[in-house]
Scaffold this active site. Structure first.
Site, PDB file in Angstrom:
ATOM      1  N   ASP A 147       6.013   9.061  -6.874  1.00  0.00           N
ATOM      2  CA  ASP A 147       4.588   9.323  -6.692  1.00  0.00           C
ATOM      3  C   ASP A 147       3.872   8.269  -7.538  1.00  0.00           C
ATOM      4  OD1 ASP A 147       1.957  10.110  -6.911  1.00  0.00           O
ATOM      5  OD2 ASP A 147       2.407  12.249  -7.024  1.00  0.00           O
ATOM      6  N   SER A 150      -8.091  -3.970   2.172  1.00  0.00           N
ATOM      7  CA  SER A 150      -8.475  -3.581   3.527  1.00  0.00           C
ATOM      8  C   SER A 150      -9.785  -4.265   3.873  1.00  0.00           C
ATOM      9  CB  SER A 150      -8.666  -2.061   3.566  1.00  0.00           C
ATOM     10  OG  SER A 150      -9.454  -1.684   4.660  1.00  0.00           O
ATOM     11  N   TYR A 191     -12.581   6.015   0.569  1.00  0.00           N
ATOM     12  CA  TYR A 191     -11.488   5.077   0.877  1.00  0.00           C
ATOM     13  C   TYR A 191     -11.977   3.645   0.687  1.00  0.00           C
ATOM     14  CZ  TYR A 191      -8.054   2.443   3.558  1.00  0.00           C
ATOM     15  OH  TYR A 191      -7.106   1.520   3.946  1.00  0.00           O
ATOM     16  N   LYS A 218     -10.829   0.676  -2.036  1.00  0.00           N
ATOM     17  CA  LYS A 218     -10.336  -0.671  -1.711  1.00  0.00           C
ATOM     18  C   LYS A 218     -11.206  -1.755  -2.378  1.00  0.00           C
ATOM     19  CE  LYS A 218      -6.748   0.684   0.553  1.00  0.00           C
ATOM     20  NZ  LYS A 218      -5.377   0.397   0.089  1.00  0.00           N
TER      21      LYS A 218
HETATM   22  N1  NAD Z   1      -3.617   1.570   8.799  1.00  0.00           N
HETATM   23  C1  NAD Z   1      -4.657   0.796   8.595  1.00  0.00           C
HETATM   24  O1  NAD Z   1      -5.542   0.659   9.460  1.00  0.00           O
HETATM   25  C2  NAD Z   1      -4.809   0.035   7.300  1.00  0.00           C
HETATM   26  C3  NAD Z   1      -5.730  -1.018   7.256  1.00  0.00           C
HETATM   27  C4  NAD Z   1      -5.890  -1.714   6.073  1.00  0.00           C
HETATM   28  C5  NAD Z   1      -5.142  -1.377   4.958  1.00  0.00           C
HETATM   29  N2  NAD Z   1      -4.258  -0.349   5.024  1.00  0.00           N
HETATM   30  C6  NAD Z   1      -3.529  -0.006   3.812  1.00  0.00           C
HETATM   31  O2  NAD Z   1      -2.145  -0.195   4.024  1.00  0.00           O
HETATM   32  C7  NAD Z   1      -1.395   0.698   3.200  1.00  0.00           C
HETATM   33  C8  NAD Z   1      -0.359   1.436   4.040  1.00  0.00           C
HETATM   34  O3  NAD Z   1      -1.030   2.238   5.000  1.00  0.00           O
HETATM   35  P1  NAD Z   1      -0.392   2.671   6.400  1.00  0.00           P
HETATM   36  O4  NAD Z   1      -1.401   2.404   7.430  1.00  0.00           O
HETATM   37  O5  NAD Z   1       0.962   2.115   6.561  1.00  0.00           O
HETATM   38  O6  NAD Z   1      -0.370   4.256   6.200  1.00  0.00           O
HETATM   39  P2  NAD Z   1       0.793   5.330   6.350  1.00  0.00           P
HETATM   40  O7  NAD Z   1       0.108   6.642   6.220  1.00  0.00           O
HETATM   41  O8  NAD Z   1       1.632   5.060   7.544  1.00  0.00           O
HETATM   42  O9  NAD Z   1       1.710   5.047   5.063  1.00  0.00           O
HETATM   43  C9  NAD Z   1       1.298   5.329   3.760  1.00  0.00           C
HETATM   44  C10 NAD Z   1       2.524   5.740   2.967  1.00  0.00           C
HETATM   45  O10 NAD Z   1       2.121   5.996   1.611  1.00  0.00           O
HETATM   46  C11 NAD Z   1       2.833   7.135   1.170  1.00  0.00           C
HETATM   47  N3  NAD Z   1       2.162   7.778   0.047  1.00  0.00           N
HETATM   48  C12 NAD Z   1       1.058   8.558   0.064  1.00  0.00           C
HETATM   49  N4  NAD Z   1       0.788   9.003  -1.169  1.00  0.00           N
HETATM   50  C13 NAD Z   1       1.728   8.482  -1.989  1.00  0.00           C
HETATM   51  C14 NAD Z   1       1.978   8.576  -3.387  1.00  0.00           C
HETATM   52  N5  NAD Z   1       1.201   9.313  -4.189  1.00  0.00           N
HETATM   53  N6  NAD Z   1       3.038   7.896  -3.897  1.00  0.00           N
HETATM   54  C15 NAD Z   1       3.856   7.164  -3.087  1.00  0.00           C
HETATM   55  N7  NAD Z   1       3.666   7.047  -1.767  1.00  0.00           N
HETATM   56  C16 NAD Z   1       2.618   7.707  -1.219  1.00  0.00           C
HETATM   57  C17 NAD Z   1       2.917   8.044   2.395  1.00  0.00           C
HETATM   58  O11 NAD Z   1       3.928   9.026   2.258  1.00  0.00           O
HETATM   59  C18 NAD Z   1       3.176   7.034   3.486  1.00  0.00           C
HETATM   60  O12 NAD Z   1       4.561   6.833   3.703  1.00  0.00           O
HETATM   61  C19 NAD Z   1      -2.421   1.623   2.538  1.00  0.00           C
HETATM   62  O13 NAD Z   1      -2.698   1.156   1.232  1.00  0.00           O
HETATM   63  C20 NAD Z   1      -3.644   1.459   3.412  1.00  0.00           C
HETATM   64  O14 NAD Z   1      -4.833   1.729   2.719  1.00  0.00           O
HETATM   65  C21 NAD Z   1      -4.064   0.357   6.173  1.00  0.00           C
END
Ligand code: NAD
Length: 254
Positions: free
Chosen positions: A56, A134, A147, A151
């Site tokens: 975590d 992001s 959110y 970021k």
């Molecule tokens: N999906 C999008 O559109 C997008 C766009 C820009 C940036 N991001 C960023 O990319 C990153 C990954 O996002 P994603 O889209 O793959 O989302 P996702 O929900 O598929 O994956 C996020 C992962 O983080 C894990 N997680 C959550 N809380 C946690 C904690 N306390 N400790 C450890 N792990 C934890 C979850 O279990 C999950 O496996 C994030 O930082 C997100 O903000 C995503």
């Protein structure tokens, strides 16, 4: 010669999982950490060479344990602070504890990751930190307010450490995707998605992340992923604040 190492948080799904697999394909020793045990199990089944573990990112002691177990030689080539969570919808309808959790995971998690990994990175020639930022850090996003604010914090942290850690030969940069087709965007209903759509896959982001770690282009602190994010970032940089506000009002309209 020993294999270079990469430590990826939030690696059980989405961008983190794709990133872990991408580095494994390129011969890295990969540590994939998450709170989702089932997701990690599925990753280990897909690529048994990947080291998986529960972490975590908001827990400093857990960071210390995970790093000392994954880096027994005291060195780490790349840290990817990817774990993140999101809630969309009206700010006032989101419970305070959820707002706090978004800040805890996205901001405190990244701060603790950098802090805990510092000594490992400092001991490793040419070490790197990649923070998942992001496109919502270009301008505050309605219905994603906390959110988006989280970021902006990741953006500031990245800029500061990029300067502060360059004397230690640690390169710090942020990746800026727009919307990516992952669990995070599945339930998300915001104006910007309706206007701009979702055009990136986790593999697109993982590939861009891996490529960005290959070049040693110091000074490129922010890397937009995909043409939409590149265009939005370029327009925002060259435009007056009033125009940015209006453009964002249009893009994020409900
Ligand atoms: N999906 C999008 O559109 C997008 C766009 C820009 C940036 N991001 C960023 O990319 C990153 C990954 O996002 P994603 O889209 O793959 O989302 P996702 O929900 O598929 O994956 C996020 C992962 O983080 C894990 N997680 C959550 N809380 C946690 C904690 N306390 N400790 C450890 N792990 C934890 C979850 O279990 C999950 O496996 C994030 O930082 C997100 O903000 C995503």
């Amino acid at each position: 010669m020993s294999r270079p190492s990469v430590f990826v948080t939030g690696a059980a799904s989405g961008i983190g999982r794709a990133t872990a697999l991408q580095f494994a394909r390129h011969g890295y020793r990969v540590g994939a950490f998450d709170v989702d045990a089932a997701g990690l199990q599925s990753l280990a089944a897909a690529q048994p060479d990947i080291v998986t573990g529960i972490l975590d990112v908001t827990d400093a002691d857990a960071w210390a344990r995970a790093l000392s177990e994954f880096c027994p030689d005291g060195q780490l080539d790349i840290l990817v602070n990817n774990a993140g969570i999101l809630s969309s919808g009206p700010f006032e309808d989101t419970p305070p504890e959820r707002h706090r959790r978004i800040i805890d995971v996205n901001v405190t998690g990244t701060v603790l990751g950098c802090h805990s990994a510092f000594e490992y990175l400092r001991r490793t020639p040419g070490a790197q930190v990649v923070n998942l930022c992001s496109a919502s850090a270009i301008y505050g996003q309605p219905d994603l307010a906390t959110y988006s604010a989280s970021k902006f914090a990741v953006r500031g942290l990245t800029e500061a450490l990029e300067l502060e850690w360059s004397p230690h030969d640690i390169r710090v940069f942020a990746l800026w995707p727009l919307f990516v087709d992952t669990a995070m965007t599945e339930e998300m209903s915001v104006g910007a998605v309706r206007t701009l759509g979702i055009h990136l896959t986790p593999d697109d982001v993982a590939e861009a992340l891996y490529d960005a770690t290959r070049g040693r282009a110091w000074g490129r602190v922010h890397r937009a992923v995909g043409w939409q994010a590149r265009l939005l970032a370029a327009v925002a940089q060259g435009s007056p604040a009033r125009f940015n506000r209006l453009a964002n009002k249009w893009v994020t309209r409900r």
